[in-house]
Design a protein around this motif. Sequence first.
Motif, PDB file in Angstrom:
ATOM      1  N   ALA A   8       0.824  -1.200   0.000  1.00 23.14           N
ATOM      2  CA  ALA A   8       0.000   0.000   0.000  1.00 23.14           C
ATOM      3  C   ALA A   8       0.866   1.260   0.000  1.00 23.14           C
ATOM      4  O   ALA A   8       0.433   2.310  -0.461  1.00 23.14           O
ATOM      5  N   ALA A   9       2.094   1.162   0.514  1.00 23.97           N
ATOM      6  CA  ALA A   9       2.974   2.326   0.582  1.00 23.97           C
ATOM      7  C   ALA A   9       3.586   2.668  -0.766  1.00 23.97           C
ATOM      8  O   ALA A   9       4.126   3.748  -0.932  1.00 23.97           O
ATOM      9  N   LEU A  10       3.485   1.753  -1.725  1.00 25.96           N
ATOM     10  CA  LEU A  10       4.047   2.027  -3.040  1.00 25.96           C
ATOM     11  C   LEU A  10       3.158   3.000  -3.799  1.00 25.96           C
ATOM     12  O   LEU A  10       1.944   2.879  -3.773  1.00 25.96           O
ATOM     13  N   PRO A  11       3.773   3.960  -4.474  1.00 19.79           N
ATOM     14  CA  PRO A  11       2.961   4.876  -5.276  1.00 19.79           C
ATOM     15  C   PRO A  11       2.355   4.142  -6.467  1.00 19.79           C
ATOM     16  O   PRO A  11       2.892   3.143  -6.931  1.00 19.79           O
ATOM     17  N   ALA A  12       1.244   4.659  -6.925  1.00 15.87           N
ATOM     18  CA  ALA A  12       0.607   4.055  -8.092  1.00 15.87           C
ATOM     19  C   ALA A  12       1.491   4.252  -9.310  1.00 15.87           C
ATOM     20  O   ALA A  12       2.191   5.252  -9.411  1.00 15.87           O
ATOM     21  N   PRO A  13       1.488   3.297 -10.260  1.00 12.88           N
ATOM     22  CA  PRO A  13       2.286   3.470 -11.468  1.00 12.88           C
ATOM     23  C   PRO A  13       1.900   4.778 -12.165  1.00 12.88           C
ATOM     24  O   PRO A  13       0.745   5.130 -12.250  1.00 12.88           O
ATOM     25  N   GLY A  14       2.898   5.485 -12.651  1.00 13.82           N
ATOM     26  CA  GLY A  14       2.652   6.759 -13.301  1.00 13.82           C
ATOM     27  C   GLY A  14       2.559   7.915 -12.307  1.00 13.82           C
ATOM     28  O   GLY A  14       2.474   9.058 -12.701  1.00 13.82           O
ATOM     29  N   ASN A  15       2.535   7.605 -11.013  1.00  9.82           N
ATOM     30  CA  ASN A  15       2.447   8.634  -9.981  1.00  9.82           C
ATOM     31  C   ASN A  15       3.758   8.680  -9.185  1.00  9.82           C
ATOM     32  O   ASN A  15       3.758   8.979  -7.999  1.00  9.82           O
ATOM     33  N   THR A  16       4.858   8.390  -9.850  1.00 12.59           N
ATOM     34  CA  THR A  16       6.152   8.355  -9.184  1.00 12.59           C
ATOM     35  C   THR A  16       6.669   9.766  -8.981  1.00 12.59           C
ATOM     36  O   THR A  16       6.514  10.631  -9.832  1.00 12.59           O
ATOM     37  N   ASP A  17       7.285   9.980  -7.851  1.00 18.33           N
ATOM     38  CA  ASP A  17       7.860  11.270  -7.487  1.00 18.33           C
ATOM     39  C   ASP A  17       8.901  11.678  -8.537  1.00 18.33           C
ATOM     40  O   ASP A  17       9.832  10.938  -8.816  1.00 18.33           O
ATOM     41  N   PRO A  18       8.768  12.873  -9.119  1.00 17.78           N
ATOM     42  CA  PRO A  18       9.739  13.311 -10.130  1.00 17.78           C
ATOM     43  C   PRO A  18      11.156  13.422  -9.576  1.00 17.78           C
ATOM     44  O   PRO A  18      12.125  13.188 -10.300  1.00 17.78           O
ATOM     45  N   ASN A 141      25.162  15.277  -3.357  1.00 13.51           N
ATOM     46  CA  ASN A 141      24.940  14.123  -2.487  1.00 13.51           C
ATOM     47  C   ASN A 141      23.980  14.456  -1.346  1.00 13.51           C
ATOM     48  O   ASN A 141      23.184  13.606  -0.941  1.00 13.51           O
ATOM     49  N   LEU A 142      24.042  15.668  -0.811  1.00 16.28           N
ATOM     50  CA  LEU A 142      23.084  16.063   0.229  1.00 16.28           C
ATOM     51  C   LEU A 142      21.660  16.070  -0.319  1.00 16.28           C
ATOM     52  O   LEU A 142      20.725  15.619   0.363  1.00 16.28           O
ATOM     53  N   VAL A 143      21.487  16.551  -1.538  1.00 15.42           N
ATOM     54  CA  VAL A 143      20.159  16.557  -2.154  1.00 15.42           C
ATOM     55  C   VAL A 143      19.677  15.124  -2.365  1.00 15.42           C
ATOM     56  O   VAL A 143      18.515  14.805  -2.089  1.00 15.42           O
ATOM     57  N   ILE A 144      20.553  14.245  -2.825  1.00 15.46           N
ATOM     58  CA  ILE A 144      20.167  12.843  -3.046  1.00 15.46           C
ATOM     59  C   ILE A 144      19.765  12.191  -1.733  1.00 15.46           C
ATOM     60  O   ILE A 144      18.728  11.513  -1.654  1.00 15.46           O
ATOM     61  N   VAL A 145      20.548  12.397  -0.681  1.00 19.34           N
ATOM     62  CA  VAL A 145      20.206  11.823   0.629  1.00 19.34           C
ATOM     63  C   VAL A 145      18.865  12.383   1.105  1.00 19.34           C
ATOM     64  O   VAL A 145      18.023  11.643   1.639  1.00 19.34           O
ATOM     65  N   ILE A 147      16.330  13.549  -0.746  1.00 17.51           N
ATOM     66  CA  ILE A 147      15.228  13.006  -1.558  1.00 17.51           C
ATOM     67  C   ILE A 147      14.919  11.570  -1.161  1.00 17.51           C
ATOM     68  O   ILE A 147      13.760  11.198  -0.958  1.00 17.51           O
ATOM     69  N   LEU A 148      15.972  10.756  -1.039  1.00 18.88           N
ATOM     70  CA  LEU A 148      15.746   9.344  -0.708  1.00 18.88           C
ATOM     71  C   LEU A 148      15.294   9.184   0.744  1.00 18.88           C
ATOM     72  O   LEU A 148      14.443   8.333   1.045  1.00 18.88           O
ATOM     73  N   GLY A 149      15.830  10.014   1.640  1.00 18.61           N
ATOM     74  CA  GLY A 149      15.372   9.983   3.029  1.00 18.61           C
ATOM     75  C   GLY A 149      13.906  10.372   3.150  1.00 18.61           C
ATOM     76  O   GLY A 149      13.143   9.759   3.898  1.00 18.61           O
TER      77      GLY A 149
END
Length: 156
Positions: A8-18, A141-145, A147-149
């Motif tokens: 349920a925590a997975l986003p719907a296909p096509g609704n992925t975070d840009p 790298n701070l931005v990547i951390v 976003i993923l965090g």
Amino acid sequence: MHAPADLAALPAPGNTDPALRAVALFEAAKGVVSLVGAGALAFAGAARLQLWAGMLLARIQGHAPGTGWLQRMISADSVRLVALAIAAYGLLRLVEAWGLWRARAWASWLGCVSAALYLPFEVHALVRHPGWIAATVLAINLVIVAILGRDLLRRR
């Protein structure tokens, strides 16, 4: 019937975070560049790398090329080992990119942890050699951390 909590925590296909998609593309690019680099290193071979190392050292040290410590370190086995390590890194980045593109939690964990591992070294590099390159690498790298965090927190 209810879906398991992790599904349920997975986003719907096509609704992925840009932002997640942008990180996936960045990781895929790192993977491709690494695989190309590993192939180029393997293709060049030890003899050619020894020659280039000698020319580089001669240019830096200002004397005729000879057998320096760098050239002695370059062997067919060491070139294969380094090329294999770079290829493994590239494949790992491509697997991570695939997982991020598909919004998999394991890929966010992998990316967040691997990017965070570099941060102390990047801070050290920025302190020792301040400049726009070190600052840019650290910022990326701070931005990547971040976003993923954020993605991992959102899934909780």
